[in-house]
Design a protein around this motif. Sequence first.
Motif, PDB file in Angstrom:
ATOM      1  N   CYS A  10      -4.640 -11.630   4.500  1.00 34.66           N
ATOM      2  CA  CYS A  10      -3.715 -10.490   4.586  1.00 34.66           C
ATOM      3  C   CYS A  10      -2.453 -10.807   5.403  1.00 34.66           C
ATOM      4  O   CYS A  10      -1.519 -10.004   5.434  1.00 34.66           O
ATOM      5  CB  CYS A  10      -4.434  -9.265   5.144  1.00 34.66           C
ATOM      6  SG  CYS A  10      -5.535  -8.544   3.923  1.00 34.66           S
TER       7      CYS A  10
ATOM      8  N   TYR B 258       3.120  -6.109   1.119  1.00 32.68           N
ATOM      9  CA  TYR B 258       2.519  -4.770   1.253  1.00 32.68           C
ATOM     10  C   TYR B 258       3.283  -3.765   0.415  1.00 32.68           C
ATOM     11  O   TYR B 258       4.443  -3.974   0.134  1.00 32.68           O
ATOM     12  CB  TYR B 258       2.486  -4.374   2.732  1.00 32.68           C
ATOM     13  CG  TYR B 258       1.414  -5.164   3.444  1.00 32.68           C
ATOM     14  CD1 TYR B 258       0.105  -4.712   3.455  1.00 32.68           C
ATOM     15  CD2 TYR B 258       1.716  -6.387   4.039  1.00 32.68           C
ATOM     16  CE1 TYR B 258      -0.894  -5.459   4.073  1.00 32.68           C
ATOM     17  CE2 TYR B 258       0.721  -7.132   4.650  1.00 32.68           C
ATOM     18  CZ  TYR B 258      -0.580  -6.664   4.666  1.00 32.68           C
ATOM     19  OH  TYR B 258      -1.572  -7.395   5.248  1.00 32.68           O
ATOM     20  N   PRO B 259       2.594  -2.668  -0.025  1.00 31.66           N
ATOM     21  CA  PRO B 259       1.189  -2.339   0.238  1.00 31.66           C
ATOM     22  C   PRO B 259       0.222  -3.227  -0.557  1.00 31.66           C
ATOM     23  O   PRO B 259       0.593  -3.769  -1.593  1.00 31.66           O
ATOM     24  CB  PRO B 259       1.079  -0.895  -0.222  1.00 31.66           C
ATOM     25  CG  PRO B 259       2.174  -0.686  -1.202  1.00 31.66           C
ATOM     26  CD  PRO B 259       3.271  -1.630  -0.849  1.00 31.66           C
TER      27      PRO B 259
ATOM     28  N   ASP C  43      -0.365  -0.322   4.293  1.00 33.97           N
ATOM     29  CA  ASP C  43       1.077  -0.619   4.253  1.00 33.97           C
ATOM     30  C   ASP C  43       1.510  -1.759   5.154  1.00 33.97           C
ATOM     31  O   ASP C  43       2.668  -2.155   5.130  1.00 33.97           O
ATOM     32  CB  ASP C  43       1.864   0.642   4.662  1.00 33.97           C
ATOM     33  CG  ASP C  43       1.779   1.697   3.588  1.00 33.97           C
ATOM     34  OD1 ASP C  43       1.973   1.332   2.409  1.00 33.97           O
ATOM     35  OD2 ASP C  43       1.495   2.869   3.908  1.00 33.97           O
TER      36      ASP C  43
END
Length: 433
Positions: free
Chosen positions: A143, A148-149, A167
């Motif tokens: 991640c 994002y999202p 987000d």
Amino acid sequence: MNKPRPRSKGARVLIIGGGGREHVIAWKLKQSRKVDRLICAPGNAGIAKIARCVDINPVKTRNLADLAVKNRIDLAVVGPEVALEAGIVDEFQKHRIKIFGPNKNAARLESSKVYAKEFMRKYHIPTAPFKKFSSSGAAIGFCKSVEYPVVIKVDGLAAGKGVFVVDSFDEASDTITKVMETKTFGDAGKNIIVESFLRGQEVSIMAFCDGKTIIPMLPSQDHKQAYEGDKGPNTGGMGAYCPTSFVTPEIMEQIEVYVLNPFLKGLEKEGLIFRGVIYAGLMLTSSGLKVLEFNCRFGDPETQVVLPLLRTDFFDILMATATGKLQSIGKLSWREQTSACVVMASKGYPGKYPTGLTIRGLDIKLGNGNYIFHAGTVKKGNNWVTAGGRVLNVVGLESDLKLSLDKAYRMVKNIKFDGAMYRKDIGFRSLQA
Ligand code: AMP
Ligand code: GLY
């Protein structure tokens, strides 16, 4: 010696579940001349008006099979996914009782999002790009470098609450920690998926499927979020309408070519026994349609708007599906009308909510395009009282969406219980388009 009771001509059907979906299933079956008796477990106060309700939890598969044997049930119909995951179909098949629903193995297409995504990838069913993780460290590491999202999904069943649109990296890391370390979803969160966020119109397609033949129903649109404008937390569904104009005949054809036919091929190749409803949650994006999820059962509240429009005998379809003879049904016949459903929920839903509140105004005249399907209700003496988060599904049927919504909202305004919550904008996406 007790003589066996003479068998009546019509079929005895057992419905498993006790929400609005099961109420509309019972109501529709009741209209079939081929159905003689209806039993529902556990049912609710609305269903109790048309079926015998027996208080057995849908995951108690043995107790349900005993009930079916004792009552010489000709066909069982499964509502909720928890019963499929608990192996109700396998249990009933052991007792040679006909049952509408996929077996436990095939129901993994809903009960494991990882399995469903890998199935989609293998059979080239369009879906958002994704990665699967079984450790929080690897997921958080991934991640760090995504745009994002993104969407984080718990692998196992989570009653519609296991999907998070995040987000920022901090939010992603926090969510992953909660799911995989704090285990807020228990074992359901052992594995997770991180997938790309998709934009577009969301639609629901349900299709009858017996493993050889697949017949789609009319497309519908559900409003999953709690608040107006499709804002706020996800719920089981706050309302729906059918058909939706977002699914044009061309899109319907694409759904068949890119989703339903490959789905059938995948079942065959994987040797999955699937005799029930496949529900595809779809996003219509600017780069084509994508499958968000599969459910292996009727949608709730989609079923409350789809079934009132069905003309073909519902019992015939369910029995043909359960016995592998769906092809004999041919094309389904539908009313040329629109239906709309407004869900009335308890204050606080989808969080904590009170129960036991008296409901007034349920004595209105129904029929002629006005229907009320109960979800969380019980009867206390002469009073109807609330017993769940989603309490009632109020459905209007008319010649167009606007009129069907007017009809539903007219009924909603007359029904009262303390703190009753409902969205005032069901169908807004279509009305604005
Ligand atoms: P699911 O249970 O996978 O259908 O997810 C629940 C809801 O989350 C869906 O109905 C969508 O509204 C939303 N959702 C799921 N996946 C995505 C995605 N990849 N992009 C955008 N929204 C999504
Ligand atoms: N309405 C969404 C579902 O049934 O899962």
